[in-house]
Design a protein around this motif. Structure first.
Motif, PDB file in Angstrom:
ATOM      1  N   UNK A  17     -23.946 -46.620  12.219  1.00 12.33           N
ATOM      2  CA  UNK A  17     -25.202 -46.246  11.579  1.00 12.33           C
ATOM      3  C   UNK A  17     -26.437 -46.760  12.313  1.00 12.33           C
ATOM      4  N   UNK A  18     -26.319 -47.870  13.029  1.00 17.41           N
ATOM      5  CA  UNK A  18     -27.470 -48.418  13.745  1.00 17.41           C
ATOM      6  C   UNK A  18     -27.796 -47.661  15.020  1.00 17.41           C
ATOM      7  N   UNK A  19     -26.863 -46.804  15.513  1.00 14.85           N
ATOM      8  CA  UNK A  19     -27.088 -46.065  16.751  1.00 14.85           C
ATOM      9  C   UNK A  19     -27.674 -44.680  16.461  1.00 14.85           C
ATOM     10  N   UNK A  20     -28.701 -44.643  15.639  1.00 12.63           N
ATOM     11  CA  UNK A  20     -29.378 -43.389  15.326  1.00 12.63           C
ATOM     12  C   UNK A  20     -30.201 -42.917  16.533  1.00 12.63           C
ATOM     13  N   UNK A  21     -30.677 -41.688  16.458  1.00 11.50           N
ATOM     14  CA  UNK A  21     -31.361 -41.065  17.592  1.00 11.50           C
ATOM     15  C   UNK A  21     -32.655 -41.775  17.975  1.00 11.50           C
ATOM     16  N   UNK A  22     -33.111 -41.465  19.182  1.00 14.65           N
ATOM     17  CA  UNK A  22     -34.439 -41.849  19.631  1.00 14.65           C
ATOM     18  C   UNK A  22     -35.455 -40.819  19.129  1.00 14.65           C
ATOM     19  N   UNK A  23     -36.715 -41.205  19.131  1.00 14.10           N
ATOM     20  CA  UNK A  23     -37.763 -40.258  18.740  1.00 14.10           C
ATOM     21  C   UNK A  23     -38.701 -40.784  17.683  1.00 14.10           C
ATOM     22  N   UNK A  24     -38.282 -41.830  16.978  1.00  9.00           N
ATOM     23  CA  UNK A  24     -39.183 -42.474  16.035  1.00  9.00           C
ATOM     24  C   UNK A  24     -39.305 -41.775  14.695  1.00  9.00           C
ATOM     25  N   UNK A  25     -40.296 -42.226  13.945  1.00 14.25           N
ATOM     26  CA  UNK A  25     -40.556 -41.746  12.590  1.00 14.25           C
ATOM     27  C   UNK A  25     -40.769 -40.237  12.549  1.00 14.25           C
ATOM     28  N   UNK A  26     -40.087 -39.588  11.609  1.00 12.69           N
ATOM     29  CA  UNK A  26     -40.231 -38.152  11.414  1.00 12.69           C
ATOM     30  C   UNK A  26     -39.345 -37.301  12.295  1.00 12.69           C
ATOM     31  N   UNK A  27     -38.755 -37.893  13.318  1.00 21.66           N
ATOM     32  CA  UNK A  27     -37.836 -37.170  14.201  1.00 21.66           C
ATOM     33  C   UNK A  27     -36.447 -37.790  14.142  1.00 21.66           C
ATOM     34  N   UNK A  28     -36.360 -39.084  14.411  1.00 20.17           N
ATOM     35  CA  UNK A  28     -35.070 -39.770  14.372  1.00 20.17           C
ATOM     36  C   UNK A  28     -34.767 -40.327  12.990  1.00 20.17           C
ATOM     37  N   UNK A  58     -31.744 -40.829   8.246  1.00 17.91           N
ATOM     38  CA  UNK A  58     -31.522 -41.203   9.643  1.00 17.91           C
ATOM     39  C   UNK A  58     -30.751 -40.073  10.318  1.00 17.91           C
ATOM     40  N   UNK A  59     -31.131 -39.720  11.544  1.00 15.34           N
ATOM     41  CA  UNK A  59     -30.497 -38.638  12.299  1.00 15.34           C
ATOM     42  C   UNK A  59     -29.593 -39.167  13.420  1.00 15.34           C
ATOM     43  N   UNK A  60     -28.495 -38.430  13.631  1.00 11.67           N
ATOM     44  CA  UNK A  60     -27.538 -38.758  14.686  1.00 11.67           C
ATOM     45  C   UNK A  60     -27.162 -37.481  15.440  1.00 11.67           C
ATOM     46  N   UNK A  61     -27.399 -37.460  16.746  1.00  8.87           N
ATOM     47  CA  UNK A  61     -26.907 -36.366  17.581  1.00  8.87           C
ATOM     48  C   UNK A  61     -25.425 -36.628  17.844  1.00  8.87           C
ATOM     49  N   UNK A  62     -24.577 -35.679  17.436  1.00 12.86           N
ATOM     50  CA  UNK A  62     -23.138 -35.909  17.522  1.00 12.86           C
ATOM     51  C   UNK A  62     -22.450 -34.784  18.285  1.00 12.86           C
ATOM     52  N   UNK A  63     -21.265 -35.075  18.746  1.00  9.84           N
ATOM     53  CA  UNK A  63     -20.408 -34.107  19.428  1.00  9.84           C
ATOM     54  C   UNK A  63     -19.101 -34.019  18.643  1.00  9.84           C
ATOM     55  N   UNK A  64     -18.872 -32.870  18.013  1.00 14.86           N
ATOM     56  CA  UNK A  64     -17.634 -32.647  17.264  1.00 14.86           C
ATOM     57  C   UNK A  64     -16.599 -32.065  18.222  1.00 14.86           C
ATOM     58  N   UNK A  65     -15.521 -32.783  18.451  1.00 16.67           N
ATOM     59  CA  UNK A  65     -14.529 -32.393  19.453  1.00 16.67           C
ATOM     60  C   UNK A  65     -13.563 -31.318  18.954  1.00 16.67           C
TER      61      UNK A  65
END
Length: 217
Positions: free
Chosen positions: A42-53, A120-127
């Motif tokens: 959960x702590x490895x959320x996206x970059x980009x800051x408030x309103x994006x990440x 919180x947003x996470x860019x993920x790769x579903x295999x």
């Protein structure tokens, strides 16, 4: 509708929980998407800051650099300039004690100080496409609610998170440090590919989130 804003892709979507929000496909933490099947830390959320990440109700990291002092230590200062509140599991008597239902790993970063409406947003790769179960490693000082969205659309609806409070606890502040794993019985159908996963606090707050484990069934 898709828009291009620099290197960020914007998708306008509607759903019951997202309420026609804009979804920003930002940059993953450390240039590496987290993968499913597997753990979303959960702590490895996206970059980009408030309103994006993320969206947080204040701009202060109440864990890193505040509760945990700014002293050059990696765990104490992790992402301390960002609004998401982060801390880490500590030895007895803080996170190791008889009131845990599941023993936490020491020095594990987690998201805390949660309030309803924060996400919180996470860019993920579903295999692999298929049906997934999830497990949330958490604490909850009172029953709460969370939702998971995939590309801005409801993935499972609101999940009621059981309280981990104990009537036998003798240290008041430690009610926020009783660890457990929540496993809803529903399956989540997820398609292979790159996606944006959103973790949203919907009710009560006062929860800590360590990780979400996705297992293919």
């Amino acid at each position: 509708m898709l828009l291009i804003r620099g290197l960020i892709l914007t998708l306008v979507v509607c759903s019951g929980i997202s309420s026609c929000a804009q979804v920003y496909f930002g940059k993953p933490w450390n240039k590496k998407r987290q993968t499913i099947p597997g753990k979303i830390e959960c702590e490895f959320y996206d970059l980009g800051g408030e309103g994006i990440a993320y969206y947080d109700k204040d701009s202060i990291n109440n864990g890193s650099g505040k509760l945990n002092p700014k002293n050059g230590d990696f765990l104490n200062e992790f992402r301390m300039s960002e609004g998401v509140d982060i801390s880490f599991t500590k030895p007895a008597p803080i996170d190791i004690h008889p009131f845990n239902q599941v023993a936490p790993v020491l020095d594990q970063l987690y998201v805390g100080w949660t309030e309803p409406g924060e996400w919180i947003n996470y860019s993920i790769d579903v295999r692999h496409s298929g049906n997934y179960t999830i497990s949330l490693m958490y604490t909850a000082s009172g029953a709460g609610g969370v939702a998971l969205l995939l590309d801005g659309n409801d993935l499972i609806g609101e999940l009621v998170i059981p309280s981990t409070r104990s009537d036998h606890e003798t240290v008041a502040w430690r009610q926020w440090h009783h660890w457990n794993i929540f496993r809803p019985t529903a399956y989540l159908k997820i398609e292979k590919g790159r996606h944006l996963l959103t973790l949203k606090t919907t009710a009560h707050g006062n929860m800590n989130y360590d990780y979400i484990l996705f297992e293919l069934k």
